[in-house]
Design a protein around this motif. Structure first.
Motif, PDB file in Angstrom:
ATOM      1  N   LEU A 106       0.829  -1.206   0.000  1.00 48.92           N
ATOM      2  CA  LEU A 106       0.000   0.000   0.000  1.00 48.92           C
ATOM      3  C   LEU A 106       0.862   1.254   0.000  1.00 48.92           C
ATOM      4  O   LEU A 106       0.547   2.246  -0.679  1.00 48.92           O
TER       5      LEU A 106
ATOM      6  N   LYS B 111       0.905   4.020  -3.079  1.00 49.99           N
ATOM      7  CA  LYS B 111       0.609   5.436  -2.854  1.00 49.99           C
ATOM      8  C   LYS B 111       1.764   6.317  -3.312  1.00 49.99           C
ATOM      9  O   LYS B 111       1.539   7.412  -3.853  1.00 49.99           O
TER      10      LYS B 111
ATOM     11  N   ILE C  61      -6.889   5.949  -1.960  1.00 53.99           N
ATOM     12  CA  ILE C  61      -7.001   4.576  -1.480  1.00 53.99           C
ATOM     13  C   ILE C  61      -8.032   4.532  -0.351  1.00 53.99           C
ATOM     14  O   ILE C  61      -7.897   5.237   0.650  1.00 53.99           O
TER      15      ILE C  61
ATOM     16  N   THR D 108      -9.601   1.911   2.332  1.00 50.33           N
ATOM     17  CA  THR D 108      -9.399   0.588   2.912  1.00 50.33           C
ATOM     18  C   THR D 108     -10.657   0.139   3.633  1.00 50.33           C
ATOM     19  O   THR D 108     -11.339   0.934   4.276  1.00 50.33           O
TER      20      THR D 108
END
Length: 312
Positions: free
Chosen positions: A121, A125, A133, A135
């Protein structure tokens, strides 16, 4: 025909706004035409059409060039804002189409305090800072529903996801560790064997992956007489750690969970006769999902975890 109807019949062309702004910037219709590689007559006519359509003289014309009228300055300020927003819209659309911008919803049911998911992740990014993003942490069943209805683009989970027809690829594996108070007898060594747990109380969350860890424990210690006492709690992994610190028991965790330090707790690797025990992770997505950001994410996974690229 009144003016509002005329405006509806003859909408303003964005090109007219661009030509007017360029003429104002250079103070000359002829110079603006040269720099834009547009015939002087076309640019001049476009500005005249703009003035006709809005019913306002945007420029005062003279032998020395053009100068915005007081009302024209207000019109040009608005024109610049409109053009900036249109340019931003086009740039965003192109970025979204290339997977450089947009939004990606990622579902999981494990920790991101450490390990491969956290690293993935972070790198995604860094590579695509303009992609938002989102989650989503849920049980595997609820994540499967989210993937099916499109509220999640991709899932990274352990075990199976009950969703026929979705694409699946293997990723990485993580060791299983035992979490114990720092003064516990099991903390004295560097590793712990499954058979060492038989006289312990194991605290597990009812949420994923707690149930999977319980199934694994039972498979490792087949005889009920050799199994520890198992207590199931309808709480998060963080609360389980609090209960361990209160010396109410020990617990099993995945390797990715140890990044969130908790005072008074230590982690030891769990082994059997063949070595460390590991749990496999996989990525799930719908093949009919045309989100360009998803393609960018899957490409990153293929780079980091080559098994994804080979389809093994």
């Amino acid at each position: 025909m009144d003016q509002p109807n005329a405006l509806r019949m003859h909408p303003i062309d964005l090109k007219q706004l661009r030509f007017a702004v360029a003429a104002a910037d250079y103070g000359s219709i002829r110079q603006a035409a040269e720099l834009l590689s547009v015939p002087h007559s076309i640019l001049s006519r476009s500005i005249r059409q703009l003035e006709h359509r809005i019913g306002i003289a945007v420029f005062e014309r003279s032998g020395g060039g053009v100068k915005p009228t007081p009302t024209g300055r207000s019109i040009l300020r608005t024109a610049r804002l409109v053009l900036e927003q249109v340019d931003a819209l086009v740039a965003t659309a192109k970025s979204n189409g290339r997977g450089e911008a947009g939004r990606l919803s990622i579902g999981f049911c494990t920790s991101i305090s450490a390990g491969n998911l956290r690293a993935t992740l972070t790198e995604f990014k860094n590579r695509h800072p303009r992609i938002e993003i989102a989650t989503v942490e849920r049980s595997r069943m609820r994540l499967a529903t989210a993937l099916r209805n499109g509220t999640a683009d991709v899932l990274i989970v352990t075990g199976d996801v009950p969703l026929p027809g979705n694409a699946v690829r293997s990723l990485w594996s993580e060791r299983i560790l035992v979490s114990v108070p720092e003064d516990h007898a099991l903390a004295a060594g560097t590793v712990v064997y499954w058979t060492d747990l038989r006289n312990e109380t194991v605290l597990l969350s009812q949420h994923d992956p707690g149930r999977e860890l319980e199934d694994l424990l039972i498979s490792k210690l087949v005889s009920p007489a050799h199994r520890p006492k198992i207590e199931r709690h309808d709480v998060s992994r963080g609360i389980i750690k609090s209960l361990i610190s209160m010396k109410l028991g020990i617990s099993l965790v995945l390797e990715s969970d140890i990044g969130a330090a908790f005072a008074g707790l230590v982690y030891r690797e769990l082994r059997d006769g063949t070595g460390p025990t590991r749990v496999d992770f996989s990525v799930h997505w719908r093949t009919d999902n045309d989100n360009p950001a998803l393609d960018s994410f899957l490409k990153l996974l293929a780079e980091r975890y080559p098994l994804l690229a080979s389809g093994e």
